[in-house]
Design a protein around this motif. Structure first.
Motif, PDB file in Angstrom:
ATOM      1  N   UNK A  86       0.843  -1.192   0.000  1.00 15.17           N
ATOM      2  CA  UNK A  86       0.000   0.000   0.000  1.00 15.17           C
ATOM      3  C   UNK A  86       0.880   1.243   0.000  1.00 15.17           C
ATOM      4  N   UNK A  87       0.476   2.251  -0.798  1.00 15.02           N
ATOM      5  CA  UNK A  87       1.159   3.541  -0.810  1.00 15.02           C
ATOM      6  C   UNK A  87       0.110   4.640  -0.724  1.00 15.02           C
ATOM      7  N   UNK A  88       0.491   5.778  -0.154  1.00 15.81           N
ATOM      8  CA  UNK A  88      -0.417   6.914  -0.074  1.00 15.81           C
ATOM      9  C   UNK A  88      -0.270   7.736  -1.347  1.00 15.81           C
ATOM     10  N   UNK A  89      -1.411   8.063  -1.975  1.00 16.48           N
ATOM     11  CA  UNK A  89      -1.399   8.789  -3.248  1.00 16.48           C
ATOM     12  C   UNK A  89      -2.572   9.755  -3.315  1.00 16.48           C
ATOM     13  N   UNK A  90      -2.442  10.751  -4.183  1.00 15.92           N
ATOM     14  CA  UNK A  90      -3.580  11.579  -4.561  1.00 15.92           C
ATOM     15  C   UNK A  90      -4.312  10.851  -5.672  1.00 15.92           C
ATOM     16  N   UNK A  91      -5.623  10.703  -5.517  1.00 14.50           N
ATOM     17  CA  UNK A  91      -6.434  10.004  -6.517  1.00 14.50           C
ATOM     18  C   UNK A  91      -7.636  10.858  -6.885  1.00 14.50           C
ATOM     19  N   UNK A  92      -8.221  10.565  -8.017  1.00 13.11           N
ATOM     20  CA  UNK A  92      -9.443  11.230  -8.460  1.00 13.11           C
ATOM     21  C   UNK A  92     -10.611  10.307  -8.167  1.00 13.11           C
ATOM     22  N   UNK A  93     -11.663  10.866  -7.583  1.00  9.70           N
ATOM     23  CA  UNK A  93     -12.844  10.086  -7.218  1.00  9.70           C
ATOM     24  C   UNK A  93     -14.078  10.693  -7.884  1.00  9.70           C
ATOM     25  N   UNK A  94     -14.901   9.857  -8.478  1.00  9.03           N
ATOM     26  CA  UNK A  94     -16.187  10.270  -9.041  1.00  9.03           C
ATOM     27  C   UNK A  94     -17.274   9.926  -8.038  1.00  9.03           C
ATOM     28  N   UNK A  95     -18.110  10.902  -7.734  1.00  9.56           N
ATOM     29  CA  UNK A  95     -19.243  10.679  -6.836  1.00  9.56           C
ATOM     30  C   UNK A  95     -20.524  10.979  -7.584  1.00  9.56           C
ATOM     31  N   UNK A  96     -21.522  10.103  -7.438  1.00  8.50           N
ATOM     32  CA  UNK A  96     -22.804  10.313  -8.096  1.00  8.50           C
ATOM     33  C   UNK A  96     -23.885  10.508  -7.051  1.00  8.50           C
ATOM     34  N   UNK A  97     -24.788  11.429  -7.359  1.00  4.07           N
ATOM     35  CA  UNK A  97     -25.940  11.679  -6.511  1.00  4.07           C
ATOM     36  C   UNK A  97     -27.084  12.117  -7.396  1.00  4.07           C
ATOM     37  N   UNK A  98     -28.114  11.296  -7.499  1.00  3.57           N
ATOM     38  CA  UNK A  98     -29.205  11.608  -8.421  1.00  3.57           C
ATOM     39  C   UNK A  98     -28.675  11.599  -9.852  1.00  3.57           C
ATOM     40  N   UNK A  99     -28.971  12.670 -10.593  1.00  2.24           N
ATOM     41  CA  UNK A  99     -28.504  12.772 -11.981  1.00  2.24           C
ATOM     42  C   UNK A  99     -27.168  13.499 -12.083  1.00  2.24           C
ATOM     43  N   UNK A 100     -26.583  13.865 -10.957  1.00  2.87           N
ATOM     44  CA  UNK A 100     -25.372  14.673 -10.959  1.00  2.87           C
ATOM     45  C   UNK A 100     -24.149  13.845 -10.577  1.00  2.87           C
ATOM     46  N   UNK A 101     -22.997  14.269 -11.079  1.00  2.00           N
ATOM     47  CA  UNK A 101     -21.725  13.632 -10.788  1.00  2.00           C
ATOM     48  C   UNK A 101     -20.717  14.706 -10.410  1.00  2.00           C
ATOM     49  N   UNK A 102     -19.902  14.424  -9.398  1.00  2.00           N
ATOM     50  CA  UNK A 102     -18.845  15.347  -8.987  1.00  2.00           C
ATOM     51  C   UNK A 102     -17.507  14.622  -9.073  1.00  2.00           C
ATOM     52  N   UNK A 103     -16.469  15.360  -9.411  1.00  2.00           N
ATOM     53  CA  UNK A 103     -15.109  14.839  -9.485  1.00  2.00           C
ATOM     54  C   UNK A 103     -14.282  15.570  -8.443  1.00  2.00           C
TER      55      UNK A 103
END
Length: 88
Positions: free
Chosen positions: A14-31
């Motif tokens: 395991x290593x610590x990193x910055x990652x991109x996460x997609x979150x969905x809620x209803x019809x919307x998505x956040x990055x």
């Protein structure tokens, strides 16, 4: 020091990193970009309690369409099901 020496899924490093996460809620998505522990073998991601709490807050805002704090980055489109089985 990382909470996990080895990946709980495959036993990889395991290593610590910055990652991109997609979150969905209803019809919307956040990055968003967050810190996570990432397995170098299988890619499993482990997030801190604080990060998971933030995910829940963002999903809740997306569901309620409280979007004032978010910056638009483009548009998303859904392709009707009838096109999914044909070649474009």
């Amino acid at each position: 020091m990382l909470p996990f020496d080895k990946c709980p899924v495959c036993g990889g490093e395991m290593v610590e990193k910055d990652v991109e996460k997609l979150l969905r809620g209803g019809k919307h998505t956040a990055v968003l970009s967050v810190r996570a522990e990432v397995c170098l073998h299988c890619g499993e991601r482990l997030y801190s309690k604080e990060v998971i709490s933030r995910f829940e807050q963002i999903r809740s805002k997306l569901m309620r369409q409280e979007l004032a704090d978010f910056q638009p980055i483009g548009q998303s489109f859904q392709i009707p099901g009838e096109y999914s089985n044909t070649q474009c």
